[in-house]
Design a protein around this motif. Structure first.
Motif, short mmCIF file in Angstrom:
data_model
loop_
_atom_site.label_atom_id
_atom_site.label_comp_id
_atom_site.label_asym_id
_atom_site.label_seq_id
_atom_site.Cartn_x
_atom_site.Cartn_y
_atom_site.Cartn_z
N PHE A 1 38.27 22.98 31.97
CA PHE A 1 37.99 24.27 31.35
C PHE A 1 37.82 25.34 32.42
O PHE A 1 37.11 25.15 33.41
CB PHE A 1 36.70 24.23 30.53
CG PHE A 1 36.77 23.39 29.29
CD1 PHE A 1 36.23 22.12 29.27
CD2 PHE A 1 37.38 23.88 28.14
CE1 PHE A 1 36.28 21.35 28.12
CE2 PHE A 1 37.43 23.12 26.99
CZ PHE A 1 36.89 21.84 26.98
N TYR B 144 35.33 23.87 35.08
CA TYR B 144 34.51 22.75 34.64
C TYR B 144 35.44 21.61 34.24
O TYR B 144 36.61 21.82 33.91
CB TYR B 144 33.66 23.13 33.42
CG TYR B 144 32.58 24.14 33.69
CD1 TYR B 144 32.85 25.51 33.63
CD2 TYR B 144 31.28 23.75 33.98
CE1 TYR B 144 31.85 26.45 33.86
CE2 TYR B 144 30.27 24.67 34.20
CZ TYR B 144 30.57 26.03 34.15
OH TYR B 144 29.58 26.96 34.39
N ALA C 7 29.09 32.90 29.43
CA ALA C 7 30.42 32.47 29.84
C ALA C 7 31.33 32.30 28.63
O ALA C 7 30.93 31.77 27.61
CB ALA C 7 30.33 31.15 30.60
N PHE C 8 32.55 32.79 28.79
CA PHE C 8 33.58 32.59 27.78
C PHE C 8 34.56 31.55 28.34
O PHE C 8 35.03 31.67 29.47
CB PHE C 8 34.30 33.90 27.49
CG PHE C 8 33.44 34.89 26.77
CD1 PHE C 8 32.60 35.74 27.47
CD2 PHE C 8 33.45 34.97 25.39
CE1 PHE C 8 31.78 36.65 26.81
CE2 PHE C 8 32.65 35.88 24.72
CZ PHE C 8 31.81 36.71 25.43
N PHE C 9 34.85 30.57 27.53
CA PHE C 9 35.68 29.46 27.97
C PHE C 9 37.11 29.61 27.44
O PHE C 9 37.32 30.11 26.32
CB PHE C 9 35.11 28.14 27.45
CG PHE C 9 33.94 27.64 28.24
CD1 PHE C 9 32.69 28.21 28.08
CD2 PHE C 9 34.09 26.60 29.14
CE1 PHE C 9 31.61 27.75 28.82
CE2 PHE C 9 33.01 26.13 29.88
CZ PHE C 9 31.77 26.70 29.72
N GLY C 10 38.04 29.13 28.23
CA GLY C 10 39.40 28.95 27.75
C GLY C 10 39.46 27.73 26.84
O GLY C 10 38.48 27.01 26.67
N GLN C 11 40.64 27.51 26.28
CA GLN C 11 40.79 26.41 25.33
C GLN C 11 40.94 25.07 26.02
O GLN C 11 40.94 24.03 25.37
CB GLN C 11 42.00 26.67 24.40
CG GLN C 11 43.36 26.40 25.02
CD GLN C 11 43.88 27.55 25.88
OE1 GLN C 11 43.12 28.36 26.42
NE2 GLN C 11 45.19 27.62 26.01
N TYR D 85 34.94 30.25 36.85
CA TYR D 85 34.48 28.87 37.00
C TYR D 85 35.56 27.88 36.54
O TYR D 85 36.37 28.20 35.67
CB TYR D 85 33.24 28.61 36.13
CG TYR D 85 32.12 29.59 36.32
CD1 TYR D 85 32.11 30.80 35.61
CD2 TYR D 85 31.07 29.33 37.19
CE1 TYR D 85 31.08 31.71 35.78
CE2 TYR D 85 30.04 30.23 37.36
CZ TYR D 85 30.05 31.41 36.65
OH TYR D 85 29.03 32.33 36.82
#
Lengths: 114, 112
Positions: free
Chosen positions: B91, B35, B101-105, B33
């Motif tokens: 993101f 965002y 969901a795991f998000f990047g920084q 994804y």
């Protein structure tokens, strides 16, 4: 369409006290997931806790717990023994059960007073 | 612990230029994804990607945007002809079977 509403733009809590952040959502589906994400000043999105709608038991992760009221479509986050590091923006989020997108609320800015 | 990695962390670009934001999702994840979060606002869904194609996109994701998974590990967001209002935090996120969901920084994009 699904919506998520956080009616508290800002909240404040004294260190070591307990605070509850509110979230309501709207959906016509019966099976879905709800999440709370923490966003500190670094703006990284960190998963705090997850709740599956088919589970009646409220999720708990250490000092964080939820009050999931499916009929009322309410999903509040309780933070016990608040710490200075808990200060952040908290987002409530909804996802359907097919691996779909997250729908976020507007966020609640939590400040923790020493 | 596996994590989602985004590069660059901050990108400044001139209005009208093209930018490519890069992401390396967690290796065994299936859904990807993008965002966007405009400063002070909520996180908004742009696009989801599954099985090498777009599975869903928002009304924000118009012809100015495109996504690609060129080599099986990277996941990119291209913004053509950037506008001032494209300035935001972008993101990348991925999830596997657990559906969390795991998000990047994040990549902070500034259009000047």
């Amino acid at each position: 369409a699904q919506t998520v509403t956080q009616s508290q733009p800002e909240m404040s809590v004294q260190e070591a006290e307990t605070v509850t952040l509110s979230c309501t959502y709207d959906t016509s589906e019966s099976d879905y997931y709800l999440f709370w994400y923490k966003q500190p000043p670094s703006r990284q999105m960190i998963l705090v806790i997850r709740q599956e709608a088919y589970k009646q038991q409220n999720a708990t992760e250490n000092r964080f717990s939820v009050n999931f009221q499916k009929a009322a479509k309410s999903f509040s986050l309780k933070i016990s023994d608040s710490q200075l590091g808990d200060a952040a923006m908290y987002f409530c989020a909804y996802r359907n059960n097919q691996g779909g997108k997250l729908i976020f609320g507007q966020g609640t800015e939590l400040s923790v007073k020493p | 612990e596996p994590e989602v990695t985004q590069t660059p962390s901050h990108q400044v670009t001139q209005m009208g230029q093209e930018v490519i934001l890069r992401c390396v999702p967690i290796s065994n994840h299936l859904y990807f994804y993008w965002y966007r979060q405009i400063l002070g606002q909520k996180v908004e869904f742009l696009v989801s990607f599954y099985n090498n194609e777009i599975s869903e996109k928002s009304e924000i994701f118009d012809d100015q945007f495109s996504v690609e998974r060129p080599d099986g590990s990277n996941f990119t967001l291209k913004i053509r002809s950037t506008k001032l209002e494209d300035s935001a935090m972008y993101f990348c996120a991925s999830n596997g079977q657990l559906l969390e969901a795991f998000f990047g920084q994040g990549t902070r994009l500034t259009v000047v």
